[in-house]
Design a protein around this motif. Structure first.
Motif, PDB file in Angstrom:
ATOM      1  N   ILE A   1      49.193 -36.103   5.773  1.00  6.95           N
ATOM      2  CA  ILE A   1      50.127 -36.375   6.879  1.00  6.95           C
ATOM      3  C   ILE A   1      50.254 -37.889   7.067  1.00  6.95           C
ATOM      4  CG2 ILE A   1      50.441 -36.143   9.382  1.00  6.95           C
ATOM      5  CD1 ILE A   1      49.037 -33.312   9.038  1.00  6.95           C
ATOM      6  N   GLU A   2      49.125 -38.594   7.041  1.00  5.42           N
ATOM      7  CA  GLU A   2      49.167 -40.066   7.193  1.00  5.42           C
ATOM      8  C   GLU A   2      49.881 -40.704   6.017  1.00  5.42           C
ATOM      9  OE1 GLU A   2      45.844 -42.449   7.986  1.00  5.42           O
ATOM     10  OE2 GLU A   2      45.291 -41.401   9.826  1.00  5.42           O
ATOM     11  N   LEU A   3      49.573 -40.222   4.822  1.00  7.33           N
ATOM     12  CA  LEU A   3      50.134 -40.802   3.593  1.00  7.33           C
ATOM     13  C   LEU A   3      51.654 -40.796   3.625  1.00  7.33           C
ATOM     14  CD1 LEU A   3      49.952 -41.617   0.507  1.00  7.33           C
ATOM     15  CD2 LEU A   3      50.080 -39.191   0.045  1.00  7.33           C
ATOM     16  N   SER A   4      52.200 -39.673   4.043  1.00  5.13           N
ATOM     17  CA  SER A   4      53.644 -39.528   3.913  1.00  5.13           C
ATOM     18  C   SER A   4      54.359 -39.773   5.222  1.00  5.13           C
ATOM     19  CB  SER A   4      53.946 -38.126   3.409  1.00  5.13           C
ATOM     20  OG  SER A   4      53.275 -37.219   4.245  1.00  5.13           O
ATOM     21  N   GLY A   5      53.597 -40.135   6.266  1.00 10.17           N
ATOM     22  CA  GLY A   5      54.219 -40.395   7.565  1.00 10.17           C
ATOM     23  C   GLY A   5      54.993 -39.193   8.066  1.00 10.17           C
ATOM     24  N   LEU A   6      54.492 -37.994   7.826  1.00 14.85           N
ATOM     25  CA  LEU A   6      55.197 -36.788   8.272  1.00 14.85           C
ATOM     26  C   LEU A   6      55.269 -36.768   9.791  1.00 14.85           C
ATOM     27  CD1 LEU A   6      53.669 -33.957   6.038  1.00 14.85           C
ATOM     28  CD2 LEU A   6      55.799 -35.205   5.692  1.00 14.85           C
ATOM     29  N   ASP A   7      56.459 -36.518  10.313  1.00 16.38           N
ATOM     30  CA  ASP A   7      56.674 -36.578  11.750  1.00 16.38           C
ATOM     31  C   ASP A   7      56.450 -35.195  12.374  1.00 16.38           C
ATOM     32  OD1 ASP A   7      57.369 -37.561  14.180  1.00 16.38           O
ATOM     33  OD2 ASP A   7      59.539 -37.411  13.833  1.00 16.38           O
ATOM     34  N   LEU A   8      55.226 -34.722  12.281  1.00 15.56           N
ATOM     35  CA  LEU A   8      54.904 -33.412  12.846  1.00 15.56           C
ATOM     36  C   LEU A   8      54.907 -33.506  14.367  1.00 15.56           C
ATOM     37  CD1 LEU A   8      53.738 -33.046   9.913  1.00 15.56           C
ATOM     38  CD2 LEU A   8      51.959 -31.697  10.936  1.00 15.56           C
ATOM     39  N   LYS A   9      55.624 -32.599  15.009  1.00 13.27           N
ATOM     40  CA  LYS A   9      55.696 -32.667  16.479  1.00 13.27           C
ATOM     41  C   LYS A   9      55.088 -31.403  17.072  1.00 13.27           C
ATOM     42  CE  LYS A   9      59.676 -35.628  17.175  1.00 13.27           C
ATOM     43  NZ  LYS A   9      60.114 -35.890  15.810  1.00 13.27           N
ATOM     44  N   SER A  10      54.492 -31.580  18.248  1.00 13.46           N
ATOM     45  CA  SER A  10      53.957 -30.431  18.965  1.00 13.46           C
ATOM     46  C   SER A  10      55.102 -29.430  19.171  1.00 13.46           C
ATOM     47  CB  SER A  10      53.411 -30.924  20.301  1.00 13.46           C
ATOM     48  OG  SER A  10      52.925 -29.845  21.013  1.00 13.46           O
ATOM     49  N   GLY A  11      54.859 -28.176  18.907  1.00 12.17           N
ATOM     50  CA  GLY A  11      55.914 -27.156  19.035  1.00 12.17           C
ATOM     51  C   GLY A  11      56.572 -26.822  17.712  1.00 12.17           C
ATOM     52  N   ASP A  12      56.425 -27.698  16.699  1.00 10.00           N
ATOM     53  CA  ASP A  12      56.939 -27.372  15.362  1.00 10.00           C
ATOM     54  C   ASP A  12      56.182 -26.175  14.794  1.00 10.00           C
ATOM     55  OD1 ASP A  12      58.640 -29.517  15.431  1.00 10.00           O
ATOM     56  OD2 ASP A  12      57.600 -30.711  13.918  1.00 10.00           O
ATOM     57  N   SER A  13      56.791 -25.623  13.743  1.00  9.89           N
ATOM     58  CA  SER A  13      56.176 -24.457  13.125  1.00  9.89           C
ATOM     59  C   SER A  13      55.729 -24.787  11.695  1.00  9.89           C
ATOM     60  CB  SER A  13      57.238 -23.364  13.149  1.00  9.89           C
ATOM     61  OG  SER A  13      56.896 -22.376  12.265  1.00  9.89           O
ATOM     62  N   ALA A  14      54.535 -24.338  11.336  1.00 11.99           N
ATOM     63  CA  ALA A  14      54.023 -24.611   9.983  1.00 11.99           C
ATOM     64  C   ALA A  14      53.432 -23.347   9.399  1.00 11.99           C
ATOM     65  CB  ALA A  14      52.952 -25.698  10.034  1.00 11.99           C
ATOM     66  N   ILE A  15      53.464 -23.295   8.074  1.00 10.35           N
ATOM     67  CA  ILE A  15      52.771 -22.216   7.371  1.00 10.35           C
ATOM     68  C   ILE A  15      51.798 -22.873   6.400  1.00 10.35           C
ATOM     69  CG2 ILE A  15      54.393 -22.001   5.412  1.00 10.35           C
ATOM     70  CD1 ILE A  15      54.186 -18.918   5.783  1.00 10.35           C
ATOM     71  N   GLU A  16      50.651 -22.271   6.211  1.00  9.46           N
ATOM     72  CA  GLU A  16      49.798 -22.709   5.104  1.00  9.46           C
ATOM     73  C   GLU A  16      49.440 -21.497   4.266  1.00  9.46           C
ATOM     74  OE1 GLU A  16      46.315 -25.666   3.793  1.00  9.46           O
ATOM     75  OE2 GLU A  16      45.656 -24.146   5.208  1.00  9.46           O
ATOM     76  N   VAL A  17      49.779 -21.567   2.969  1.00  6.88           N
ATOM     77  CA  VAL A  17      49.363 -20.498   2.051  1.00  6.88           C
ATOM     78  C   VAL A  17      48.103 -20.983   1.346  1.00  6.88           C
ATOM     79  CG1 VAL A  17      51.670 -19.498   1.817  1.00  6.88           C
ATOM     80  CG2 VAL A  17      50.980 -21.268   0.227  1.00  6.88           C
ATOM     81  N   GLY A  18      47.073 -20.136   1.358  1.00  3.00           N
ATOM     82  CA  GLY A  18      45.750 -20.559   0.880  1.00  3.00           C
ATOM     83  C   GLY A  18      45.067 -21.289   2.024  1.00  3.00           C
ATOM     84  N   SER A  19      44.805 -20.573   3.115  1.00  5.58           N
ATOM     85  CA  SER A  19      44.425 -21.233   4.368  1.00  5.58           C
ATOM     86  C   SER A  19      42.972 -21.029   4.777  1.00  5.58           C
ATOM     87  CB  SER A  19      45.325 -20.726   5.493  1.00  5.58           C
ATOM     88  OG  SER A  19      45.224 -19.314   5.575  1.00  5.58           O
ATOM     89  N   ALA A  20      42.249 -20.154   4.108  1.00  7.07           N
ATOM     90  CA  ALA A  20      40.882 -19.842   4.557  1.00  7.07           C
ATOM     91  C   ALA A  20      39.879 -20.856   3.987  1.00  7.07           C
ATOM     92  CB  ALA A  20      40.503 -18.430   4.100  1.00  7.07           C
ATOM     93  N   PRO A  21      38.870 -21.253   4.780  1.00  3.85           N
ATOM     94  CA  PRO A  21      38.549 -20.767   6.126  1.00  3.85           C
ATOM     95  C   PRO A  21      39.317 -21.432   7.261  1.00  3.85           C
ATOM     96  CG  PRO A  21      36.832 -22.243   5.354  1.00  3.85           C
ATOM     97  CD  PRO A  21      37.802 -22.109   4.215  1.00  3.85           C
ATOM     98  N   GLY A  22      40.043 -22.535   6.992  1.00  6.64           N
ATOM     99  CA  GLY A  22      40.939 -22.975   8.058  1.00  6.64           C
ATOM    100  C   GLY A  22      40.858 -24.427   8.507  1.00  6.64           C
ATOM    101  N   GLY A  23      40.323 -25.319   7.691  1.00  4.31           N
ATOM    102  CA  GLY A  23      40.262 -26.738   8.088  1.00  4.31           C
ATOM    103  C   GLY A  23      41.639 -27.326   8.331  1.00  4.31           C
ATOM    104  N   ALA A  24      42.582 -27.062   7.427  1.00  5.77           N
ATOM    105  CA  ALA A  24      43.933 -27.630   7.570  1.00  5.77           C
ATOM    106  C   ALA A  24      44.656 -26.971   8.738  1.00  5.77           C
ATOM    107  CB  ALA A  24      44.718 -27.422   6.273  1.00  5.77           C
TER     108      ALA A  24
END
Ligand SMILES: C[S@@+](CC[C@H](N)C(=O)[O-])C[C@H]1O[C@@H](n2cnc3c(N)ncnc32)[C@H](O)[C@@H]1O
Length: 264
Positions: free
Chosen positions: A115-138
């Protein structure tokens, strides 16, 4: 004759050498120490995927006008950095991030660094999916940032995540996701321990059926050193899906992997 240096993560030296041999054959190995490799050669400067920092190697010691890298037992080296947009203030490009004690896994670091590397503008309320998510650090990192997160993995997720109201575990292989389950996602994370070709085949198919996310953040696992040579094909494939702004980088927390970040 010029000299070129690469700074990589310890344990990745073999993979970096395999990448250099296959992608930049006019550069020959000059010096190799854990995490630091130099080459001599001619022609265009390489830009390897499997290095955190790279550029012209001027020589040992400090030289006026050069960046000084203090590599401990390997000595002090004078270089001209060529890495586009070096990330962190630390000259060796180690991140300042510390894994929180309560994070379910070290993948928290991978997500935050990407996120820092690419300056992704993630905002509270946005929606994300992670495939390959266990146990859940990301997933934990994204939930803490206020995102609504769909975690896709047939394996068990950390119980602590259940306190977040915006968290949903879709407990199945990502290949079986339906368009309804992937619809409306702003940020698509993938951290699967599968071959990159397999991951991209299925992610590409799933993306065809929904609105394009704002970015893809895909970990490419490089199980064997020779897989580094194929990374440019993966990058090209994602561009063909209409994600034209791509970057591939080795993060400080990476082991046998790199991250591919792609924006439309
Ligand atoms: C490196 S771990 C993921 C770490 C995770 N991102 C985190 O933050 O803790 C890789 C994960 O990929 C999952 N996986 C492997 N094949 C899968 C598939 N077909 N669908 C979904 N998840 C899969 C594994 O169960 C494993 O949990």
């Amino acid at each position: 004759m010029a000299f070129f240096f690469c700074l990589t993560n310890e344990g990745l030296e073999k993979a970096l050498k395999a990448e250099m041999t296959s992608r930049f054959p006019s550069w020959r190995l000059a010096f190799s120490a854990p995490g630091f490799i130099t080459y001599k050669g001619d022609g265009p400067w390489p830009s390897p995927y499997l290095a955190r920092l790279w550029g012209e190697c001027v020589g040992k010691g400090s030289v006026e006008g050069c960046t000084t890298l203090d590599l401990g037992p390997v000595g002090v080296w004078a270089v001209h950095v060529q890495t586009p947009a070096p990330l962190w203030k630390d000259p060796l490009q180690l991140s300042h991030l510390e894994l929180p004690a309560e994070a379910p896994s070290r993948a928290w670091l991978k997500a935050e660094e990407a996120i820092e590397l690419s300056g992704l503008d993630l905002k509270s309320g946005d929606s994300a999916i992670e495939v390959g998510s266990a146990p859940g650090g990301a997933v934990y990192a994204l939930l803490k940032r206020g995102l609504h997160v769909r975690a896709v993995d047939p394996a068990v997720m950390d119980e602590s995540l259940k306190v977040f109201p915006n968290y949903r575990h879709i407990k199945k292989p990502f290949q079986e996701l339906t368009p309804e389950e992937t619809e409306g996602v702003d940020w698509w994370f993938s951290d699967l321990n599968l071959a990159p070709g397999t991951v991209l085949s299925h992610v590409g198919r799933l993306l065809r059926e929904v609105k394009k996310p704002k970015a893809l953040i895909i970990t490419l696992k490089l199980g064997k050193p020779e897989m580094a040579a194929e990374v440019s094909q993966h990058e090209q494939r994602v561009r063909e899906w209409g994600f034209r702004r791509t970057m591939v980088r080795l993060l400080p927390s990476h082991h046998q992997e790199v991250v591919l970040i792609a924006k439309p």
